[in-house]
Design a protein around this motif. Sequence first.
Motif, PDB file in Angstrom:
ATOM      1  N   ILE A 174     -22.856  -7.040 -57.445  1.00 18.15           N
ATOM      2  CA  ILE A 174     -23.120  -8.472 -57.245  1.00 18.15           C
ATOM      3  C   ILE A 174     -24.061  -8.678 -56.064  1.00 18.15           C
ATOM      4  O   ILE A 174     -25.015  -9.443 -56.126  1.00 18.15           O
ATOM      5  CB  ILE A 174     -21.791  -9.236 -57.005  1.00 18.15           C
ATOM      6  N   ILE A 175     -23.759  -7.929 -54.982  1.00 15.42           N
ATOM      7  CA  ILE A 175     -24.581  -8.076 -53.771  1.00 15.42           C
ATOM      8  C   ILE A 175     -25.992  -7.530 -54.009  1.00 15.42           C
ATOM      9  O   ILE A 175     -26.987  -8.193 -53.703  1.00 15.42           O
ATOM     10  CB  ILE A 175     -23.912  -7.363 -52.581  1.00 15.42           C
ATOM     11  N   ARG A 195     -18.965 -23.536 -43.875  1.00 10.83           N
ATOM     12  CA  ARG A 195     -17.772 -23.234 -44.664  1.00 10.83           C
ATOM     13  C   ARG A 195     -16.487 -23.676 -43.994  1.00 10.83           C
ATOM     14  O   ARG A 195     -15.514 -24.015 -44.656  1.00 10.83           O
ATOM     15  CB  ARG A 195     -17.707 -21.730 -44.938  1.00 10.83           C
ATOM     16  N   ILE A 230     -13.134 -13.803 -56.249  1.00  6.30           N
ATOM     17  CA  ILE A 230     -14.545 -13.418 -56.230  1.00  6.30           C
ATOM     18  C   ILE A 230     -15.155 -13.649 -57.615  1.00  6.30           C
ATOM     19  O   ILE A 230     -16.279 -14.089 -57.740  1.00  6.30           O
ATOM     20  CB  ILE A 230     -14.676 -11.952 -55.768  1.00  6.30           C
ATOM     21  N   PRO A 277     -17.012 -17.935 -53.588  1.00  5.08           N
ATOM     22  CA  PRO A 277     -16.382 -16.616 -53.631  1.00  5.08           C
ATOM     23  C   PRO A 277     -15.548 -16.330 -52.378  1.00  5.08           C
ATOM     24  O   PRO A 277     -16.005 -16.561 -51.262  1.00  5.08           O
ATOM     25  CB  PRO A 277     -17.560 -15.653 -53.743  1.00  5.08           C
ATOM     26  N   GLY A 278     -14.343 -15.847 -52.616  1.00  2.00           N
ATOM     27  CA  GLY A 278     -13.493 -15.439 -51.489  1.00  2.00           C
ATOM     28  C   GLY A 278     -12.668 -16.568 -50.906  1.00  2.00           C
ATOM     29  O   GLY A 278     -11.701 -16.337 -50.196  1.00  2.00           O
ATOM     30  N   ILE A 279     -13.065 -17.802 -51.169  1.00  2.00           N
ATOM     31  CA  ILE A 279     -12.350 -18.915 -50.554  1.00  2.00           C
ATOM     32  C   ILE A 279     -11.175 -19.331 -51.430  1.00  2.00           C
ATOM     33  O   ILE A 279     -11.355 -19.780 -52.553  1.00  2.00           O
ATOM     34  CB  ILE A 279     -13.291 -20.101 -50.306  1.00  2.00           C
ATOM     35  N   ALA A 280      -9.974 -19.167 -50.931  1.00  8.46           N
ATOM     36  CA  ALA A 280      -8.785 -19.518 -51.690  1.00  8.46           C
ATOM     37  C   ALA A 280      -8.600 -21.030 -51.685  1.00  8.46           C
ATOM     38  O   ALA A 280      -9.237 -21.744 -50.925  1.00  8.46           O
ATOM     39  CB  ALA A 280      -7.565 -18.836 -51.103  1.00  8.46           C
ATOM     40  N   LYS A 322     -18.409  -5.335 -56.792  1.00  7.90           N
ATOM     41  CA  LYS A 322     -18.776  -6.184 -55.658  1.00  7.90           C
ATOM     42  C   LYS A 322     -20.174  -5.803 -55.158  1.00  7.90           C
ATOM     43  O   LYS A 322     -21.006  -6.676 -54.869  1.00  7.90           O
ATOM     44  CB  LYS A 322     -17.762  -5.996 -54.530  1.00  7.90           C
ATOM     45  N   ASN A 382     -25.873 -23.246 -40.065  1.00  8.87           N
ATOM     46  CA  ASN A 382     -25.027 -22.099 -39.735  1.00  8.87           C
ATOM     47  C   ASN A 382     -24.026 -21.900 -40.896  1.00  8.87           C
ATOM     48  O   ASN A 382     -23.174 -22.761 -41.145  1.00  8.87           O
ATOM     49  CB  ASN A 382     -24.282 -22.371 -38.415  1.00  8.87           C
ATOM     50  N   PRO A 383     -24.156 -20.774 -41.616  1.00  2.00           N
ATOM     51  CA  PRO A 383     -23.343 -20.588 -42.830  1.00  2.00           C
ATOM     52  C   PRO A 383     -21.840 -20.525 -42.561  1.00  2.00           C
ATOM     53  O   PRO A 383     -21.047 -20.831 -43.455  1.00  2.00           O
ATOM     54  CB  PRO A 383     -23.844 -19.260 -43.404  1.00  2.00           C
ATOM     55  N   ILE A 384     -21.443 -20.130 -41.358  1.00  5.42           N
ATOM     56  CA  ILE A 384     -20.019 -20.088 -41.027  1.00  5.42           C
ATOM     57  C   ILE A 384     -19.482 -21.511 -40.845  1.00  5.42           C
ATOM     58  O   ILE A 384     -18.458 -21.890 -41.417  1.00  5.42           O
ATOM     59  CB  ILE A 384     -19.772 -19.270 -39.740  1.00  5.42           C
ATOM     60  N   SER A 424      -8.272 -12.037 -58.675  1.00  4.65           N
ATOM     61  CA  SER A 424      -7.181 -12.375 -57.751  1.00  4.65           C
ATOM     62  C   SER A 424      -7.702 -12.536 -56.327  1.00  4.65           C
ATOM     63  O   SER A 424      -7.075 -13.167 -55.491  1.00  4.65           O
ATOM     64  CB  SER A 424      -6.080 -11.317 -57.800  1.00  4.65           C
ATOM     65  N   MET A 425      -8.883 -11.950 -56.037  1.00  2.16           N
ATOM     66  CA  MET A 425      -9.479 -12.101 -54.707  1.00  2.16           C
ATOM     67  C   MET A 425     -10.401 -13.315 -54.648  1.00  2.16           C
ATOM     68  O   MET A 425     -11.095 -13.538 -53.655  1.00  2.16           O
ATOM     69  CB  MET A 425     -10.258 -10.847 -54.320  1.00  2.16           C
TER      70      MET A 425
END
Lengths: 227, 227
Positions: free
Chosen positions: B22-23, B164, B62, B77-80, B19, B159-161, B59-60
């Motif tokens: 990647i960052i 999403r 990512i 990434p991260g969004i189920a 992780k 606004n990135p939040i 499974s996460m």
Amino acid sequence: MVCMFDKVLLSEKVANNIKKLIIDNELQPGDKLSNEIELSKILNVSRSTIRESVKILVSMNILEIRRGKGTFVCEKPGIATDPLGVTFMNKKDLLLYLFETRLIIEPEIAALAAKRAKEKNVEALEVAFMKMEKDILEGKDHTETDMDFHNIIAKSSQNPIIKRIVPIINDCIKEGYLETKDIPESGEKVIYYHEKVLDAIKNKDEKAAKKYMKEHIENGMGQIRKK
Amino acid sequence: MVCMFDKVLLSEKVANNIKKLIIDNELQPGDKLSNEIELSKILNVSRSTIRESVKILVSMNILEIRRGKGTFVCEKPGIATDPLGVTFMNKKDLLLYLFETRLIIEPEIAALAAKRAKEKNVEALEVAFMKMEKDILEGKDHTETDMDFHNIIAKSSQNPIIKRIVPIINDCIKEGYLETKDIPESGEKVIYYHEKVLDAIKNKDEKAAKKYMKEHIENGMGQIRKK
């Protein structure tokens, strides 16, 4: 010959059937799923297919396997660890964007809470307030109890979508809270605003709830900007 | 002897290191990850540990494995698939709760969009509007283009939040849209309000953007209630 593609489709189909089973039987988060043998009988497929399907549902955060105990419905089905994917966002300004989002959402939610809070919500809110006040006065970290307070207000809106969105945003903010907790005036102001919001919700005063929640979050934003 | 517990901890540790890679390397969604051999050299662990760690990140949500092509950073990434877990919510009133949430969030977002939209955002919004208008006038399903319009406004807030959260809510609503699309006056009203919001954003008129978005969503709620 069973080709790879068919096999993938079958386990996905069976995964959907397991999902339906969960819904039809009204299994709740934390409930145990039937075991492999039973599922294989109910759904009329091999145990290895059941195993594949369970893996799919685990990766979707719908089921979780507890070793030696069995397979359970996730506590927060469908909700990933980082549902907004903030891990991979540019950290610059992220905290301010999180607060900007809260500033849009939470004052309105406080108003809804003032309108709809049930007695048990108000009681839970009072407990959370007292715990947080104690933490602050004793110089302890109040991040968790502070979050609790806001999450209970979201719950008090009785809107299941809001109830889920607010904790997601607040989870993203946790790190940021740590950055502001050492500002001396911060704790005092937090107690002041939380008490005002609590009173407004108790008195079913929608306008006051909205007003004080707005000022509370604006105050937090101001402190982040000063840093 | 390496006990099971240590092994689990190691692959989780390595997952965290991947992780970080990647960052640090600023890999973007869709970018390809180094292969197993390279990762095993960089992180100084066995290939089987790399494989376990990649599974954890898959499974996460990512990483994703594309067969025969390699391992890639997930597009979101991260969004189920179902980050709010609506699959398991009581369907009764869910649509109204979704609209109540939109009514809180989207008018404010429209105002932010009017303030901050870049030229390319406005252009994308115009294209989405025209596509939707065409769909409606031709009697086609306009669910997708309607969503696009709202998602572009969220993007325009910069606004990135918010960018999403809005698509997550809208994804939950898709089924509900299907229920209202056969109301005759519905399409006409949608065109009317979307055009008003579009004009307000073009003219950087925050108040008008907020006002028409609010009326638009209230109008949608009214139609759901009438059903």
